[in-house]
Design an enzyme around this catalytic site. Structure first.
Site, PDB file in Angstrom:
ATOM      1  N   ASN A  40       0.924  -1.135   0.000  1.00 32.31           N
ATOM      2  CA  ASN A  40       0.000   0.000   0.000  1.00 32.31           C
ATOM      3  C   ASN A  40       0.974   1.196   0.000  1.00 32.31           C
ATOM      4  O   ASN A  40       1.639   1.463   1.000  1.00 32.31           O
ATOM      5  CB  ASN A  40      -0.810  -0.067   1.288  1.00 32.31           C
ATOM      6  CG  ASN A  40      -1.972   0.882   1.401  1.00 32.31           C
ATOM      7  OD1 ASN A  40      -2.517   1.001   2.485  1.00 32.31           O
ATOM      8  ND2 ASN A  40      -2.365   1.541   0.346  1.00 32.31           N
ATOM      9  N   CYS A  80      -4.915   5.750   8.668  1.00 28.42           N
ATOM     10  CA  CYS A  80      -4.336   4.847   7.675  1.00 28.42           C
ATOM     11  C   CYS A  80      -3.373   3.927   8.422  1.00 28.42           C
ATOM     12  O   CYS A  80      -2.356   4.382   8.955  1.00 28.42           O
ATOM     13  CB  CYS A  80      -3.572   5.658   6.634  1.00 28.42           C
ATOM     14  SG  CYS A  80      -2.733   4.592   5.472  1.00 28.42           S
ATOM     15  N   GLY A  81      -3.712   2.658   8.491  1.00 30.86           N
ATOM     16  CA  GLY A  81      -2.939   1.712   9.306  1.00 30.86           C
ATOM     17  C   GLY A  81      -1.593   1.383   8.695  1.00 30.86           C
ATOM     18  O   GLY A  81      -0.557   1.417   9.370  1.00 30.86           O
ATOM     19  N   ASN A  82      -1.578   1.050   7.382  1.00 27.33           N
ATOM     20  CA  ASN A  82      -0.297   0.733   6.738  1.00 27.33           C
ATOM     21  C   ASN A  82       0.590   1.971   6.726  1.00 27.33           C
ATOM     22  O   ASN A  82       1.803   1.882   6.925  1.00 27.33           O
ATOM     23  CB  ASN A  82      -0.531   0.250   5.302  1.00 27.33           C
ATOM     24  CG  ASN A  82      -1.189  -1.116   5.249  1.00 27.33           C
ATOM     25  OD1 ASN A  82      -0.956  -1.953   6.113  1.00 27.33           O
ATOM     26  ND2 ASN A  82      -2.021  -1.333   4.245  1.00 27.33           N
ATOM     27  N   GLU A 142     -10.631   0.736  -1.790  1.00 28.78           N
ATOM     28  CA  GLU A 142     -10.496   1.861  -0.849  1.00 28.78           C
ATOM     29  C   GLU A 142     -11.222   3.112  -1.299  1.00 28.78           C
ATOM     30  O   GLU A 142     -11.092   3.522  -2.460  1.00 28.78           O
ATOM     31  CB  GLU A 142      -9.016   2.228  -0.720  1.00 28.78           C
ATOM     32  CG  GLU A 142      -8.397   1.743   0.554  1.00 28.78           C
ATOM     33  CD  GLU A 142      -7.059   2.414   0.773  1.00 28.78           C
ATOM     34  OE1 GLU A 142      -6.114   1.689   1.038  1.00 28.78           O
ATOM     35  OE2 GLU A 142      -6.973   3.656   0.682  1.00 28.78           O
ATOM     36  N   ARG A 143     -11.883   3.721  -0.367  1.00 30.18           N
ATOM     37  CA  ARG A 143     -12.468   5.056  -0.575  1.00 30.18           C
ATOM     38  C   ARG A 143     -11.353   6.017  -0.989  1.00 30.18           C
ATOM     39  O   ARG A 143     -10.268   6.011  -0.388  1.00 30.18           O
ATOM     40  CB  ARG A 143     -13.092   5.506   0.753  1.00 30.18           C
ATOM     41  CG  ARG A 143     -13.610   6.905   0.750  1.00 30.18           C
ATOM     42  CD  ARG A 143     -14.259   7.215   2.045  1.00 30.18           C
ATOM     43  NE  ARG A 143     -13.285   7.400   3.133  1.00 30.18           N
ATOM     44  CZ  ARG A 143     -13.542   8.020   4.264  1.00 30.18           C
ATOM     45  NH1 ARG A 143     -14.765   8.485   4.479  1.00 30.18           N
ATOM     46  NH2 ARG A 143     -12.641   8.149   5.194  1.00 30.18           N
ATOM     47  N   CYS A 154      -5.039  -2.758   2.795  1.00 34.55           N
ATOM     48  CA  CYS A 154      -5.524  -1.624   3.590  1.00 34.55           C
ATOM     49  C   CYS A 154      -5.408  -2.024   5.064  1.00 34.55           C
ATOM     50  O   CYS A 154      -6.058  -2.983   5.501  1.00 34.55           O
ATOM     51  CB  CYS A 154      -6.976  -1.321   3.209  1.00 34.55           C
ATOM     52  SG  CYS A 154      -7.704  -0.054   4.244  1.00 34.55           S
TER      53      CYS A 154
HETATM   54  N1  LIG Z   1      -4.923   2.345   3.166  1.00 31.77           N
HETATM   55  C1  LIG Z   1      -5.251   2.882   4.425  1.00 31.77           C
HETATM   56  C2  LIG Z   1      -6.553   3.577   4.569  1.00 31.77           C
HETATM   57  C3  LIG Z   1      -6.503   4.924   3.879  1.00 31.77           C
HETATM   58  C4  LIG Z   1      -7.731   5.726   4.093  1.00 31.77           C
HETATM   59  C5  LIG Z   1      -8.912   5.269   3.310  1.00 31.77           C
HETATM   60  N2  LIG Z   1      -8.719   5.383   1.890  1.00 31.77           N
HETATM   61  C6  LIG Z   1     -10.133   6.123   3.758  1.00 31.77           C
HETATM   62  O1  LIG Z   1     -10.523   7.068   3.059  1.00 31.77           O
HETATM   63  O2  LIG Z   1     -10.668   5.800   4.797  1.00 31.77           O
HETATM   64  C7  LIG Z   1      -4.920   1.906   5.533  1.00 31.77           C
HETATM   65  O3  LIG Z   1      -3.893   1.222   5.417  1.00 31.77           O
HETATM   66  O4  LIG Z   1      -5.579   1.884   6.567  1.00 31.77           O
END
Ligand SMILES: N[C@@H](CCC[C@H](N)C(=O)O)C(=O)O
Length: 333
Positions: free
Chosen positions: A12, A80-82, A223-224, A232
């Site tokens: 990611n 964002c965890g990663n 992903e949003r 994710c």
């Molecule tokens: N890839 C991420 C999450 C990033 C945010 C997501 N696109 C959102 O809008 O909530 C992860 O690793 O958590």
């Protein structure tokens, strides 16, 4: 000149922009514009990325720094965890502390250095919280439910059971077979719920998961603000909690859960303390390139004069992935 980093957690991919090193931080409009341009494989560098992680001075006490998450489409995510694992490594290398807190949109979150996953593959653990199932927190509407936990919701997709939770960014989860995960439904549902729609007005990250065995999952995410991603982190954490709640014989609290994804593997541990759920997410924090860019070029999102130096960490990461069992035929992005 300032330095950007190209990084990934389970492939990611992100750019890290440390604004504490700048004479003046970018405005929000400059940040959105910079993110949309650098993350695109057409207009960006190094094949683009899924987003930009912005490091700022902390706004809450007891944190070493603040992390903001800008999705590829310029929208801002609460977590964002990663990405947090890679920011944790960046701060660890600056401050030489192996346990500390990072200020994120909703809370200070604990991070810590872990043993390398393999030679040349540094790893960090991050806290994923706060968790909520309430419809007004995610938010979702027009399905006649205040919570969605292991329920058929035909308005979303007929014949699939869903769980919805915020960690605190919003996630929708469904358990299914590997064949269904690889089919067209994830893309269709992800697109539908991330444009104007009556159910998730702010959009939602959609996670399809296969239960491989006890405490073993494979998760694929739409992903949003991004689209299909290799992994994710918040999605895999939310899916691990959904597993423990909906399949208690297959997912156990306080035990390591192996979560495979198209970009590699992480581990999660689901906790329930003081009436609250929270999840520990453990995985790689890989730096693939260092990029030098002038501050004016950064503000104008001009990448014509950048100087890129690649690291050799991707080779080590790929060696680690090649030694993992393969649970799917999905290609990494
Ligand atoms: N890839 C991420 C999450 C990033 C945010 C997501 N696109 C959102 O809008 O909530 C992860 O690793 O958590």
């Amino acid at each position: 000149m300032t330095q950007l980093l190209k990084v990934h957690g389970s492939q990611n991919h992100f750019f890290i922009l440390d604004q504490t090193e700048l004479d003046e931080p970018l405005t929000d409009e400059q940040l959105r514009n910079f993110t949309k341009k650098i993350t695109s494989s057409d207009t960006g560098i190094l094949d683009g990325s899924d987003g930009v992680l912005v490091v700022n001075h902390p706004t809450r006490s007891h944190a070493l720094a603040q992390m903001r998450v800008i999705n590829a489409d310029g929208s801002e995510a609460s977590m964002c965890g990663n990405g947090l694992r890679t920011v944790a490594r960046y701060l660890f290398e600056q401050f030489h502390q192996d346990h500390f807190m990072v200020d994120t949109m909703n809370a200070n979150l604990r991070v810590s250095k872990q043993a390398d996953l393999a030679e040349g593959v540094p790893a960090f653990a991050v806290e994923i919280s706060p968790v909520s199932f309430a419809n007004e927190k995610l938010p979702f509407d027009n399905v006649g439910l205040r919570r969605i936990i292991d329920q058929y919701v035909p308005e979303l997709y007929p014949g699939l059971k869903f769980t919805a939770l915020a960690v605190p960014n919003p996630h929708l989860i469904s358990f299914m077979s590997q064949k269904q995960i690889e089919g067209p439904i994830l893309g269709e549902l992800g697109e539908k719920l991330n444009q104007d729609n009556p159910y998730f007005p702010d959009g939602v990250n959609v996670n399809f998961a296969q239960i491989i065995d006890r405490n073993q999952l494979f998760v694929r995410t739409f992903e949003r603000g991004v689209g299909f991603t290799n992994a994710c982190g918040t999605g895999m954490s939310a899916t691990s909690l959904a597993l423990c709640l909906t399949h208690p014989d297959l997912g156990q609290f306080n035990q390591k859960i192996d979560v495979y994804n198209p970009g590699g593997k992480v581990q999660t541990i689901v906790h329930y303390d003081h009436d609250c759920y929270w999840i520990e997410l453990i995985g790689n924090a890989t730096f693939t390139a260092r990029i030098e860019i002038g501050e004016d070029d950064l503000r104008q999102a001009n990448f014509d004069n950048v100087k890129i130096t690649e690291t050799d960490e991707q080779t080590a990461y790929e060696r680690f992935v090649n030694n993992l069992p393969h649970f799917n035929n999905l290609q990494t992005i």
